[in-house]
Write an enzyme that holds these catalytic residues in place. Structure first.
Site, PDB file in Angstrom:
ATOM      1  N   GLY A 210     -32.396  -2.947 -26.757  1.00  0.00           N
ATOM      2  CA  GLY A 210     -33.760  -1.768 -27.863  1.00  0.00           C
ATOM      3  C   GLY A 210     -34.416  -2.384 -27.053  1.00  0.00           C
ATOM      4  O   GLY A 210     -35.504  -3.234 -26.326  1.00  0.00           O
ATOM      5  N   ASN A 211     -36.543  -1.795 -28.317  1.00  0.00           N
ATOM      6  CA  ASN A 211     -37.517  -3.165 -27.826  1.00  0.00           C
ATOM      7  C   ASN A 211     -38.756  -2.758 -28.787  1.00  0.00           C
ATOM      8  O   ASN A 211     -37.477  -2.834 -29.524  1.00  0.00           O
ATOM      9  CB  ASN A 211     -37.432  -1.892 -26.957  1.00  0.00           C
ATOM     10  N   ARG A 212     -39.537  -3.418 -28.805  1.00  0.00           N
ATOM     11  CA  ARG A 212     -40.128  -4.038 -29.756  1.00  0.00           C
ATOM     12  C   ARG A 212     -40.896  -2.644 -30.573  1.00  0.00           C
ATOM     13  O   ARG A 212     -42.056  -3.216 -30.538  1.00  0.00           O
ATOM     14  CB  ARG A 212     -41.215  -4.852 -28.982  1.00  0.00           C
ATOM     15  N   SER A 213     -40.808  -1.813 -30.375  1.00  0.00           N
ATOM     16  CA  SER A 213     -41.856  -0.322 -30.821  1.00  0.00           C
ATOM     17  C   SER A 213     -41.575  -1.045 -32.523  1.00  0.00           C
ATOM     18  O   SER A 213     -40.300  -1.241 -33.145  1.00  0.00           O
ATOM     19  CB  SER A 213     -40.739   0.772 -30.412  1.00  0.00           C
ATOM     20  N   ALA A 277     -40.548   4.880 -28.477  1.00  0.00           N
ATOM     21  CA  ALA A 277     -40.599   4.280 -27.177  1.00  0.00           C
ATOM     22  C   ALA A 277     -38.816   4.421 -26.720  1.00  0.00           C
ATOM     23  O   ALA A 277     -37.648   4.403 -27.405  1.00  0.00           O
ATOM     24  CB  ALA A 277     -40.265   2.288 -27.720  1.00  0.00           C
TER      25      ALA A 277
END
Ligand code: CTP
Length: 410
Positions: A210-213, A277
């Site tokens: 995943g990502n930090r969005s 994102a």
């Protein structure tokens, strides 16, 4: 603009605190007049704190100022929510037995009622006749929403969502003012699709890349588009914040799901904003079962494959179909020794071919999840960057305003 917000004695009064917030955040001066019965649901202190104005529900308070005359005359708009069966009846009969109904008789501007009550009360012949009387007189009475009511019952009678009441109020004032004025709705009748949050690419049923969005910027954009009068579709990947009420919500997990949702939604959208994102890569294999620690594999390797570039596909699709549409991309950039953030952003704008690019300078302690932000907005030619800074709400308002100007120009 001066707004009188009348609050009736129903449980939905608590939702009207959000409506009040929408009005004050849009810069309007709101005087709340709660009926005496509503005090059993929400206290005066709430209305005073949120409106920043003294609140009274008694005709005999401040008699020297003749409150009902002043409030009624000065109001550019009166909104009554929740409008109970009793309040609709008193207004229809022209009674003046409290400060709110007295003020309603003094009003010369537009009046909007947002009803909330049990379905039986809404459908009762007495209520139907009162609503018809008010509508004949030019008062706007919204249809209540259909859904869960106070108890286990459900049906027509739910208070419309604050954003819907807000949008209806804007429409009412604008229709009287010929579509301009303090409540201008530059995106009225437009459909805006916004993607938000971060995609999650599964490795197995419990793990993902995943990502930090956080989704905060996308949600702020959706709220700003709603305020501007648009029909808003929010394609939500993983978000840390709830979607604003009033949007059509499409939830997705992966980049491929987001792609399918975005391409379908774009077909009838005037604007598509890719604030999500989107993972550039996904694991080649997603295991159907939880991956176990295997004693014989010390360092497992994850093979990644490229995800499609959704923004690029949206632009291609628009060219292929020839539809008129504004496409907005976001860029998260870090400068390096070769190029600065804007150089990279201009190159990305060229590559992607969108109409606007909203550029964030990112870093571990910058942008992600924070409430304050600063962006540079580049148009198609990338020539005159516009800087917008402040809360994500401020930045969203700036982006939506630029989009509205571009739409108006096409
Ligand atoms: N985007 C997309 N599909 C992807 C990746 C990104 O539609 N597979 C969109 C994002 O929603 C954003 C824009 O493209 O609007 C820019 O994303 P960004 O990650 O900054 O750029 P990339 O194209 O991934 O380029 P790079 O990672 O090389 O900077």
């Amino acid at each position: 603009m001066n707004i009188v917000l009348g609050v009736g004695g129903g449980i939905a009064a608590y939702k009207v605190a959000s409506l009040l917030r929408l009005f004050t955040e849009a810069g309007h001066d709101v005087h709340v007049i709660p009926t005496p019965a509503s005090a059993g649901f929400v206290g005066m202190a709430t209305w005073e704190a949120l409106s920043g104005n003294a609140v009274s529900n008694n005709v005999f308070d401040d008699v020297d100022k003749v409150m009902h005359v002043r409030l009624g005359h000065e109001a550019d708009l009166i909104v009554v929510a929740p409008a109970t069966a009793d309040l609709l009846a008193r207004a229809a009969a022209g009674l003046a037995d409290d400060l709110l109904t007295t003020t309603l008789l003094m009003a010369r501007g537009p009046v909007l009622f947002a009803p909330a009550m049990h379905s039986e009360m809404w459908q009762h012949a007495a209520t139907a006749a009162n609503v018809a009387t008010l509508r004949r007189r030019g008062v706007t009475v919204l249809e209540p929403a259909v859904g869960r009511l106070t108890g286990a019952d459900s049906g027509p009678g739910r208070l419309p969502e604050p954003e819907q009441i807000f949008a209806a109020a804007l429409e009412l004032v604008n229709s009287g003012a010929g579509g301009s004025g303090p409540f201008a709705m530059p995106l009225a009748g437009r459909t805006v699709t916004i993607s938000a949050g971060g995609t999650r690419e599964p490795l197995d049923p419990v793990r993902f890349l995943g990502n930090r969005s956080s989704g905060k910027q996308g949600v702020a954009l959706a709220a700003a588009a709603l305020h501007a009068g648009a029909n808003v579709r929010l394609i939500a990947a993983h978000m840390d914040v709830p979607a604003p009420a009033g949007v059509e919500l499409i939830t997705v997990q992966t980049a491929l799901e987001l792609r399918a949702a975005a391409l379908a939604a774009a077909e009838d959208s005037d604007v598509v904003v890719m604030a999500a994102a989107v993972a550039d890569f996904r694991p080649l294999h997603s295991s159907a079962n939880k991956i176990k620690k295997q004693d014989d594999v010390a360092d497992p390797v994850i093979t990644l494959v490229r995800n499609p570039d959704v923004l690029l596909e949206l632009v291609r699709d628009r060219t292929r179909t020839g539809r008129r549409q504004i496409i907005v991309g976001f860029a998260a950039e870090t400068g390096d020794e070769q190029s600065d953030v804007l150089d990279y952003a201009r190159a990305k704008l060229q590559r992607k071919g969108c109409d606007l690019l909203v550029v964030n300078q990112v870093g571990v302690d910058k942008v992600f999840g924070l409430d304050q932000t600063e962006v540079v907005i580049l148009d198609r030619h990338g020539a005159e960057p516009i800087t917008a800074a402040g809360s994500k709400t401020d930045v969203a308002a700036a982006v939506i305003s630029i989009i509205s100007d571009q739409l108006a120009a096409t």
